[in-house]
Design an enzyme around this catalytic site. Structure first.
Site, short mmCIF file in Angstrom:
data_model
loop_
_atom_site.label_atom_id
_atom_site.label_comp_id
_atom_site.label_asym_id
_atom_site.label_seq_id
_atom_site.Cartn_x
_atom_site.Cartn_y
_atom_site.Cartn_z
N SER A 36 11.70 -6.54 -0.02
CA SER A 36 12.89 -5.85 0.50
C SER A 36 14.13 -6.60 0.04
N PHE A 80 5.36 -5.85 11.44
CA PHE A 80 5.24 -5.01 10.24
C PHE A 80 4.93 -5.84 9.00
N ALA A 81 5.27 -7.13 9.01
CA ALA A 81 5.22 -7.91 7.76
C ALA A 81 3.82 -7.90 7.17
N ASN A 99 -1.64 -13.24 3.36
CA ASN A 99 -0.45 -12.67 4.00
C ASN A 99 -0.81 -11.87 5.25
N SER A 124 -3.31 1.09 10.04
CA SER A 124 -3.23 2.22 9.10
C SER A 124 -4.44 3.13 9.28
N TYR A 148 -6.97 -4.32 0.84
CA TYR A 148 -5.87 -3.98 1.75
C TYR A 148 -6.44 -3.40 3.05
N LYS A 152 -6.53 -4.93 7.08
CA LYS A 152 -6.07 -4.26 8.30
C LYS A 152 -7.19 -4.25 9.35
N ASN A 198 2.69 5.73 -3.99
CA ASN A 198 2.54 6.82 -3.02
C ASN A 198 3.21 8.10 -3.52
N VAL A 216 -0.99 14.82 -10.60
CA VAL A 216 -1.68 15.23 -9.37
C VAL A 216 -3.12 14.74 -9.51
N PHE A 217 -3.48 13.80 -8.63
CA PHE A 217 -4.80 13.16 -8.78
C PHE A 217 -5.92 14.04 -8.24
P1 NAD Z 1 7.42 -2.77 3.33
O1 NAD Z 1 6.82 -3.54 2.19
O2 NAD Z 1 8.58 -1.89 3.04
O3 NAD Z 1 7.83 -3.78 4.49
C1 NAD Z 1 7.12 -4.95 4.77
C2 NAD Z 1 8.13 -6.08 4.91
O4 NAD Z 1 7.42 -7.29 5.22
C3 NAD Z 1 8.95 -6.35 3.65
O5 NAD Z 1 10.32 -6.37 3.97
C4 NAD Z 1 8.46 -7.73 3.18
O6 NAD Z 1 9.49 -8.45 2.55
C5 NAD Z 1 7.97 -8.35 4.46
N1 NAD Z 1 6.93 -9.37 4.29
C6 NAD Z 1 5.80 -9.28 3.54
N2 NAD Z 1 5.08 -10.41 3.65
C7 NAD Z 1 5.77 -11.23 4.50
C8 NAD Z 1 5.54 -12.54 5.00
N3 NAD Z 1 4.46 -13.23 4.65
N4 NAD Z 1 6.45 -13.07 5.84
C9 NAD Z 1 7.58 -12.38 6.19
N5 NAD Z 1 7.84 -11.14 5.74
C10 NAD Z 1 6.95 -10.56 4.90
O7 NAD Z 1 6.23 -1.94 3.99
P2 NAD Z 1 6.29 -0.77 5.07
O8 NAD Z 1 5.95 0.49 4.38
O9 NAD Z 1 7.52 -0.85 5.86
O10 NAD Z 1 5.03 -1.15 5.94
C11 NAD Z 1 5.14 -1.93 7.11
C12 NAD Z 1 3.75 -2.20 7.67
O11 NAD Z 1 3.10 -0.96 7.94
C13 NAD Z 1 2.83 -2.96 6.72
O12 NAD Z 1 2.05 -3.86 7.48
C14 NAD Z 1 1.94 -1.88 6.14
O13 NAD Z 1 0.69 -2.36 5.74
C15 NAD Z 1 1.83 -0.93 7.32
N6 NAD Z 1 1.54 0.46 6.90
C16 NAD Z 1 2.36 1.06 5.99
C17 NAD Z 1 2.09 2.36 5.57
C18 NAD Z 1 2.97 3.04 4.55
O14 NAD Z 1 2.54 4.03 3.97
N7 NAD Z 1 4.19 2.60 4.31
C19 NAD Z 1 0.98 3.03 6.10
C20 NAD Z 1 0.17 2.38 7.02
C21 NAD Z 1 0.46 1.09 7.43
C1 UD1 Z 2 -2.49 5.39 0.35
C2 UD1 Z 2 -3.51 4.29 0.41
C3 UD1 Z 2 -3.81 3.96 1.87
C4 UD1 Z 2 -2.52 3.58 2.59
C5 UD1 Z 2 -1.54 4.75 2.44
C6 UD1 Z 2 -0.22 4.46 3.07
C7 UD1 Z 2 -4.87 4.54 -1.62
C8 UD1 Z 2 -6.20 4.88 -2.17
N1 UD1 Z 2 -4.72 4.70 -0.30
O1 UD1 Z 2 -3.00 6.51 1.03
O2 UD1 Z 2 -4.72 2.89 1.95
O3 UD1 Z 2 -2.78 3.34 3.95
O4 UD1 Z 2 -1.32 5.00 1.05
O5 UD1 Z 2 0.44 3.44 2.36
O6 UD1 Z 2 -3.97 4.09 -2.33
N2 UD1 Z 2 -1.14 11.51 -5.16
C9 UD1 Z 2 -1.00 12.16 -6.38
N3 UD1 Z 2 -0.21 11.59 -7.32
C10 UD1 Z 2 0.47 10.40 -7.12
C11 UD1 Z 2 0.33 9.76 -5.86
C12 UD1 Z 2 -0.50 10.34 -4.91
O7 UD1 Z 2 -1.58 13.22 -6.59
O8 UD1 Z 2 1.17 9.94 -8.04
C13 UD1 Z 2 -1.99 12.14 -4.11
C14 UD1 Z 2 -3.17 11.29 -3.66
O9 UD1 Z 2 -4.27 11.55 -4.46
C15 UD1 Z 2 -3.33 11.77 -2.21
C16 UD1 Z 2 -1.90 12.10 -1.78
O10 UD1 Z 2 -1.17 12.31 -2.98
O11 UD1 Z 2 -4.09 12.92 -2.16
C17 UD1 Z 2 -1.23 11.00 -0.97
O12 UD1 Z 2 -1.31 9.79 -1.69
P1 UD1 Z 2 -0.57 8.45 -1.21
O13 UD1 Z 2 0.84 8.74 -0.91
O14 UD1 Z 2 -0.87 7.38 -2.21
O15 UD1 Z 2 -1.28 8.12 0.17
P2 UD1 Z 2 -2.84 7.95 0.52
O16 UD1 Z 2 -3.68 8.08 -0.67
O17 UD1 Z 2 -3.11 8.85 1.66
#
Ligand code: NAD
Ligand code: UD1
Length: 337
Positions: A36, A80-81, A99, A124, A148, A152, A198, A216-217
């Site tokens: 970030s 969240f970190a 981490n 997650s 990953y 979790k 994503n 599109v995967f």
């Molecule tokens: P993000 O990477 O935007 O935010 C995570 C923050 O944690 C960052 O600012 C990073 O600098 C900080 N960080 C990482 N390691 C650290 C450490 N060792 N010490 C201090 N700070 C640290 O991610 P996000 O999308 O905001 O996700 C937040 C949490 O939610 C994560 O734990 C992630 O695994 C979980 N999560 C995210 C999603 C998603 O799709 N975004 C989905 C499910 C779960």
């Molecule tokens: C992914 C992670 C999951 C994590 C979640 C939130 C994988 C295998 N899984 O989930 O562990 O918790 O993100 O961070 O990476 N897609 C495309 N083209 C792209 C990107 C995605 O078609 O360029 C499709 C994927 O196949 C899926 C959907 O879009 O069907 C969503 O993908 P994505 O946003 O990566 O999330 P998840 O796969 O659900």
């Protein structure tokens, strides 16, 4: 109430800080800025009109955590970190376990020393592995297919054991489905470094001209249009879910587990269409092979959170795509350095 928000400079954490302030709860951000940028603090100031406390530090630094919790009289921690890229976790498993797992253990140890016993953890939907059916309820079996996801799951298990041994603690595991969208101001949003993994940030970068087309995967899944189906949830709804968890069960001892999703599944092509409507741009895409590790369908049954937390996602797919587009078009290169 004062809440330590680890990872509060990141995507979900920064949006949650806004909603904490709305609820008259004071966030203290603790982040090492690994994924970030420091400019998030000025955007937060702009949107909330308040100066947020920010401590630059690593969650594996126990001393700094303890002194920060004491200095700010912390009542609870939202954690969240962590690292979150699935593909990278396969290449760098040690970094992910260090981490995400070790970092959480250090954090809990520091909380114990500082006398803070209320924790909300970012889990997650990945902990459900490849679910046998949808929608997914919290009692579904858990599994992991990559480091990953395993990190979790390991943290969930460590926290479960720890809570059992320390029954006065309140520990809440929030299992997020697919967070998308941005704050409605367009000043905060998701700012992935490098090529987005994503779907939503990738689509947004195609719309703004940073990428040529979306791959599109897979279009041969057993879903209505053959593309993967997910439960996309607006990041502000997700943020509200944290406030609900904190205020409803954050002071209630026990282990609490909730899905945070909408209960609706959308396909990749649904998202492309919704984004085209929101942005007025056409999104070029090509059908590509399936991505390793992907599943056909994943969406939540969010009834438990509604019943026990009084929380329900309210923002539509249209809002998710419109807000993403506002953020992306007004900040084509993300946050300034
Ligand atoms: P993000 O990477 O935007 O935010 C995570 C923050 O944690 C960052 O600012 C990073 O600098 C900080 N960080 C990482 N390691 C650290 C450490 N060792 N010490 C201090 N700070 C640290 O991610 P996000 O999308 O905001 O996700 C937040 C949490 O939610 C994560 O734990 C992630 O695994 C979980 N999560 C995210 C999603 C998603 O799709 N975004 C989905 C499910 C779960
Ligand atoms: C992914 C992670 C999951 C994590 C979640 C939130 C994988 C295998 N899984 O989930 O562990 O918790 O993100 O961070 O990476 N897609 C495309 N083209 C792209 C990107 C995605 O078609 O360029 C499709 C994927 O196949 C899926 C959907 O879009 O069907 C969503 O993908 P994505 O946003 O990566 O999330 P998840 O796969 O659900």
């Amino acid at each position: 109430m004062n809440v330590l928000v680890t990872g509060g400079m990141g995507y979900i954490g920064s949006h949650t800080c806004i909603q904490l302030l709305q609820a008259n709860i004071t966030p203290i951000i603790f982040d090492n800025l690994y994924n970030s940028k420091a400019s998030v603090t000025s955007r937060l100031h702009e949107v909330t009109g308040q100066e947020l406390a920010f401590v630059k530090g690593d969650i594996r630094d126990k001393e700094l955590l303890v002194s920060t919790m004491r200095q700010y009289n912390i009542d609870a921690v939202i954690h969240f970190a962590g690292l979150k890229a699935v593909g990278e976790s396969v290449q760098k498993p040690l970094e992910y376990y260090d981490n995400n797992v070790n970092g959480t253990l250090v954090l809990v140890d520091a909380m114990r020393e500082a006398g803070v016993n209320s924790l909300i953890f970012s889990s997650s939907a990945t902990v459900y592995g490849d679910p046998h059916t949808v929608p997914i309820t919290e009692d579904f079996p858990t599994s992991a297919t990559n480091p990953y996801g395993r990190s979790k799951l390991m943290v969930e298990e460590c926290l479960t054991d720890f809570q059992k041994a320390n029954p006065d603690w309140s520990i809440t595991l929030l299992r997020y489905f697919n967070p998308v969208g941005s704050h409605q101001s367009g000043r905060l949003g998701e700012d992935p470094q490098g090529i987005p993994n994503n779907l939503m940030p990738f689509v947004a970068q195609v719309a703004v001209g940073r990428r040529e087309y979306l791959s599109v995967f897979g279009d041969d899944y057993a879903t209505p249009d053959g593309t993967g189906v997910r439960d996309y949830i607006h990041v502000m709804d997700l943020a509200d879910g944290h406030i609900a968890a904190l205020t409803k069960v954050g002071d209630r001892s026990g282990l609490h587990t909730f899905n945070l999703g909408t209960g609706n599944g959308s396909s990749v092509l649904d998202m492309v269409k919704a984004f085209e409507q929101a942005s007025g741009k056409s999104i070029a895409y090509k059908i590509a092979p399936r991505r390793a590790g992907d599943i056909a369908e994943c969406w939540a049954d969010p009834a438990k959170a509604e019943k026990e937390l009084g929380w329900k996602a309210t923002r539509s797919l249209q809002q998710m795509t419109q807000d993403t587009w506002r953020w992306q078009s007004e900040n084509p290169n993300g946050y300034p350095e």
